[in-house]
Motif scaffolding. Structure first.
Motif, PDB file in Angstrom:
ATOM      1  N   ASP A 398       0.641  -1.282   0.150  1.00 17.34           N
ATOM      2  CA  ASP A 398       0.043  -0.099   0.042  1.00 17.34           C
ATOM      3  C   ASP A 398       0.869   1.168  -0.134  1.00 17.34           C
ATOM      4  N   THR A 401       2.469   1.641  -3.564  1.00 18.19           N
ATOM      5  CA  THR A 401       1.575   2.199  -4.343  1.00 18.19           C
ATOM      6  C   THR A 401       1.413   3.559  -4.205  1.00 18.19           C
ATOM      7  N   ARG A 402       0.987   3.964  -2.950  1.00 18.51           N
ATOM      8  CA  ARG A 402       0.719   5.574  -2.779  1.00 18.51           C
ATOM      9  C   ARG A 402       1.731   6.406  -3.059  1.00 18.51           C
TER      10      ARG A 402
END
Ligand SMILES: Cc1ncc(COP(=O)(O)O)c(C=O)c1O
Length: 429
Positions: A398, A401-402
């Motif tokens: 996560d 990806t951010r």
């Protein structure tokens, strides 16, 4: 924890990094989880997202049940470390009677500096390096001299030779503060590299103080060498604890270890220093070294997988970021200079670990991912970030990806710049 409704133990062979959910981790009250608002994924300070190793939790529970919460006593901690060091690193002449318990590694470094240097004396460090090496040395009224790492992020012996010479030229009693393994690069120094350090230190008359707090966290492919086992290191000190490997920073107790020709110096350690470590801390660190090896191996396996996962994620989503695969620790030192994000010249000294500028500031503001900002690690740190991958693969995925979306967003906002090299001017807040 009152009302905890989850089993923190996991199954006997479970990766400790996959046990706690994000919601459970957000219930923690330590600095990692409370420094930033709850929409931020914290991958900065060196705390792990694993539950306590069961043998450590059992030792603490047993002490709580007995009300065994008085003052610490005895050499069980040093003996547990000695047995661990023999099994793990082949350090067979470890002497528990050449150690003393200290509150934590950084306070131990300050106390050892007080033994072997005087106010105003030079202390050599190898940046980029753990920011408190600057802050604590300076606050102890010693002067930092930098011997930057080489372009391969390993110790640069020519730079050390030059810096040791400068430190010596100031007269008096200089020292070298070694980070073994090295934070933030995750480099695990080889024996031959350390032998050269010992030789240089001898020639220039410096005492070596080796911070070995990350020693149990050496990943497959590398081997940890305790500095005190190196030829020529007899007058050196090492400092360590179970704090990083078993996540015990909140349970204060560490060990200072003297080489055979430094024992007389250690004997001069003021008695009051031994009042700092807590009994619960000593019990927890003892249990970790004595009974926590099976858990440590599961953790190392999980960290090794995350090390590979991070490489894959970066290659796929953030190809402009260069990843120097760490050999140890759970810290990744990411070169973000190709993102072209300026780090304003810092106004003060390096060393304020939570200070944010450049890429780390951008990733916090735009990706809601908290990383350690490279500029606080001293010369060579600006343009880098340090990412703590002692977390679950889901959180790691996560976060990257951010971060990639943030970089993409900048590229789209400035279409004249190539996507892999967006240019923005980040401000220090
Ligand atoms: C190299 C190094 N030394 C010392 C410390 C801090 O240790 P302590 O809390 O025992 O002072 C850390 C924490 O991350 C570290 O990375």
């Amino acid at each position: 924890m009152a009302g905890a409704a989850f089993d923190t133990g996991g199954s006997a062979a479970q990766n400790p990094l996959t046990i706690l959910t994000l919601a459970e981790l957000r219930r923690r009250t330590s600095v990692k989880w409370r420094m930033h608002p709850p929409d931020v994924l914290p991958l900065w300070v060196a705390e792990q997202d694993a539950p306590l190793a069961p043998p450590v939790a059992d030792a603490l529970r047993c002490a709580i049940d007995l009300g065994d919460t008085g003052y610490p006593h005895g050499t069980a901690y040093a003996e547990a470390l000695g047995d661990f060091a023999a099994r793990r690193w082949g350090w067979h002449d470890f002497r528990a009677d050449h150690t003393t318990v200290i509150p934590d590694v950084m306070m131990g470094i300050v106390e050892v500096l007080r033994l072997v240097t005087d106010p105003g004396d030079a202390v050599v460090v190898c940046p980029p390096v753990y920011p408190p090496f600057y802050a604590f040395v300076t606050h102890a009224d010693r002067q930092v001299i930098e011997a930057p790492l080489g372009p391969d992020l390993r110790l640069d012996h020519a730079a050390l030779d030059e810096a040791f010479g400068r430190a010596r030229a100031r007269g008096r009693r200089p020292a070298f503060l070694l980070c073994n393994p090295h934070n933030p690069t995750g480099v695990v120094h080889r024996r031959d590299e350390l032998e050269t350090v010992a030789d240089l230190a001898h020639r220039h008359g410096l005492r070596v103080i080796s911070d070995e707090i990350h020693a149990p966290l050496v990943l497959p492919g590398a081997h940890f060498t305790p500095y005190l086992t190196v030829a020529g290191a007899e007058d050196a000190f090492a400092l360590t604890s179970a704090s990083k490997a078993w996540n015990l920073a909140g349970l204060k107790a560490a060990l200072a270890i003297a080489g055979p020709r430094a024992v007389a110096d250690l004997d001069r350690m003021p008695e009051e220093v031994s009042h700092g470590p807590s009994h619960l801390g000593a019990l927890a660190h003892t249990a970790a070294f004595r009974d926590g090896e099976q858990w440590l191996d599961l953790l190392l396996d999980g960290l090794d997988r995350n090390r590979t996962l991070l490489a894959t994620l970066l290659a796929e989503h953030l190809p402009a970021v260069t990843y120097h695969r760490p050999e140890g620790t759970y810290l990744a030192w990411l070169d973000c200079t190709r993102l072209g994000i300026a780090t304003p010249r810092p106004s003060g000294e390096p060393g304020v670990a939570s200070d944010m500028a450049g890429p780390a500031r951008m990733f916090l503001d735009r990706a809601r991912v908290a990383l350690s900002s490279g500029h606080v690690f001293g010369t060579g740190g600006a343009g880098f970030v340090r990412l703590n991958f002692a977390t679950s693969p889901a959180i790691l995925t996560d976060a990257v990806t951010r971060m990639a979306e943030a970089v993409e967003g900048i590229a789209q906002a400035a279409p004249q710049t190539p996507p892999a090299r967006p240019v923005i001017a980040a401000e220090v807040s």
